[in-house]
Design an enzyme around this catalytic site. Structure first.
Site: not given
Ligand code: ADP
Length: 428
Positions: A21, A106, A195, A256, A404
């Site tokens: 990743n 990823r 996600h 965010r 993940e």
């Protein structure tokens, strides 16, 4: 195994997938057995391209205690390629290279091109590059990882697992914005969601707990970390999600804003003299929990401050966490519009897996959905434990630690198996 996969290349039990990743200044890696999810080695290279670059490698299977945990200060502005060469050396020292059958990457944005794990070739790389206009911070960094791994592991197949892929099943009514249709047709301006790998993993785990095939499960999952998203899953497929064309839409996050009236952007520019770069920084880096609390984007810091009345920002921390929880509850409730029944809701991500306070606040606002949690179960379900925190009378409410990396390893291995099977059928 060669990039040209041959029919004799069968995955054996000891095979592992190296999961990568890659961010703009970091590489997270994990060597995973795809069938069990067991991690043979994992680590993180960070602050790359700066003098503080370092790499941390954990290897629980190493027999030599000194090899189990290593933090190597690189003492130079190492790039991704150099960090990966340190990883390769370590893998060689620990005799782990031989078992690696593929590298799974990823990749954040696959646009409408990729709904499945994909073997990376030059065409795929150029598509990922073109999609960088939709994910300028992520796709270029992901490609750095692919290029570095192609050099470091020249003989291994590289597989792309896209964060957007799980959401490619969203119907048109969920992915279109109320904007001129030509913006979608000509520029791909639509909702993609992110996600996906995490939502898919926790949905699969929830299906196991419900003792039903995933294809018969209706779920709403809330991935709450620094980035946050809510996804509604119907018959095992994502049918709507809160993140949109970029990872800015939807619920409020660490830094965010999530949804705001788009007119605010015009107001900031025209009335308050903001530049577009300043608006971008404001919405992505200075808003959310950080912006509202004026203290931190970190949920733990805010909970501590909120509970300590003598803390100068105690009240402001409470405001931030209250807005955060209300917006998530509202998002979960709104997604029931996609379903005719609901089996369970799921909490995951750093906050969803650990903050009993956040879970309590969110579920308190979902009593109309027949969700009531048991305070004792809620309190104990933290730090990696997974389970149902609902009362017996309530609809199920799962806390599930996401993984993940395991999905990336599993899907990479499945793609290799399919390819070898196809070659066998073709008699090659
Ligand atoms: P990322 O999106 O970067 O992967 P994570 O999923 O690791 O983020 O989530 C990070 C968030 O999880 C932070 O806000 C952190 O404060 C929160 N978190 C981690 N542990 C706890 C805890 N014990 N209690 C409350 N929040 C926690």
């Amino acid at each position: 195994m060669n990039q040209q996969i041959s029919a004799s290349d069968k995955l054996s039990e000891n095979n592992a997938i190296l999961v990568i990743n890659c961010g703009s200044s970091s590489v997270k890696f994990s060597l995973i057995e795809p069938t069990t999810g067991h991690s043979k080695l994992s680590g993180l290279a960070e602050c790359l391209l700066t003098p503080q670059a370092s790499i941390k490698i954990n290897c629980p299977t190493a027999t030599d205690v000194n090899n189990q945990k290593q933090v190597i200060a690189l003492n130079a502005p190492y790039n991704h390629q150099k960090a990966l060469s340190v990883l390769v050396e370590t893998l060689q020292q620990l005799n782990l290279v031989k078992g690696i059958v593929a590298v799974g990457h990823r990749i954040v944005h696959g646009g409408e091109h990729y709904a499945q794990p994909t073997l990376i070739d030059n065409k795929v790389k150029s598509t990922i590059e073109k999609l960088a206009k939709l994910a300028p911070l992520h796709n270029p960094a992901n490609l750095i990882g692919v290029n570095a791994c192609q050099q470091a592991f020249a003989n291994l197949p590289q597989v792309a697992i896209f964060d957007t892929a799980f959401h490619q099943s969203m119907p048109e009514k969920a992915y279109l914005y109320g904007l001129p249709y030509s913006l979608y047709q000509e520029h791909g301006i639509r909702r993609y969601g992110f996600h996906g790998t995490s939502h898919y993993f926790v949905a699969k785990q929830a299906a196991k707990s419900l003792q039903k095939p995933l294809s018969q499960c209706n779920l709403i999952s809330a991935h709450l970390g620094n980035g946050c998203s809510v996804t509604v899953i119907k018959d095992g497929k994502s049918v709507d999600t809160s993140l949109g064309m970029t990872p800015l839409e939807g619920v409020m996050m660490g830094t965010r804003s999530g949804d705001v009236d788009a007119g605010i952007i015009v107001h900031l520019v025209e009335q308050l003299g903001y530049s577009i770069e300043q608006v971008d920084t404001l919405l992505n880096k200075q808003s959310g929990l950080l912006g509202l609390s004026t203290l931190s984007n970190d949920c733990r810091t805010l909970e501590t401050a909120m509970l300590d009345e003598s803390h100068p920002q105690s009240a402001q921390a409470k405001v931030a966490l209250t807005v955060f929880c209300y917006r998530i509850a509202k998002s979960i409730a709104s997604f029931t519009a996609s379903l005719s029944h609901l089996d369970a809701i799921i909490f995951t991500g750093g906050i969803g897996e650990n903050s009993s306070w956040v879970r309590e606040q969110i579920t308190k606002q979902l009593s109309l959905l027949n969700i009531q949690i048991c305070p004792e179960k809620n309190e104990t379900m933290r730090f990696g434990t997974s389970g149902n925190i609902a009362t017996d009378a309530s609809r199920a409410c799962f806390v599930i630690a996401t993984n993940e990396e395991w999905v990336i390893a599993e899907q990479s291995a499945q793609l290799l198996s399919q390819m070898t099977n196809n070659l066998e059928v073709e008699g090659k």
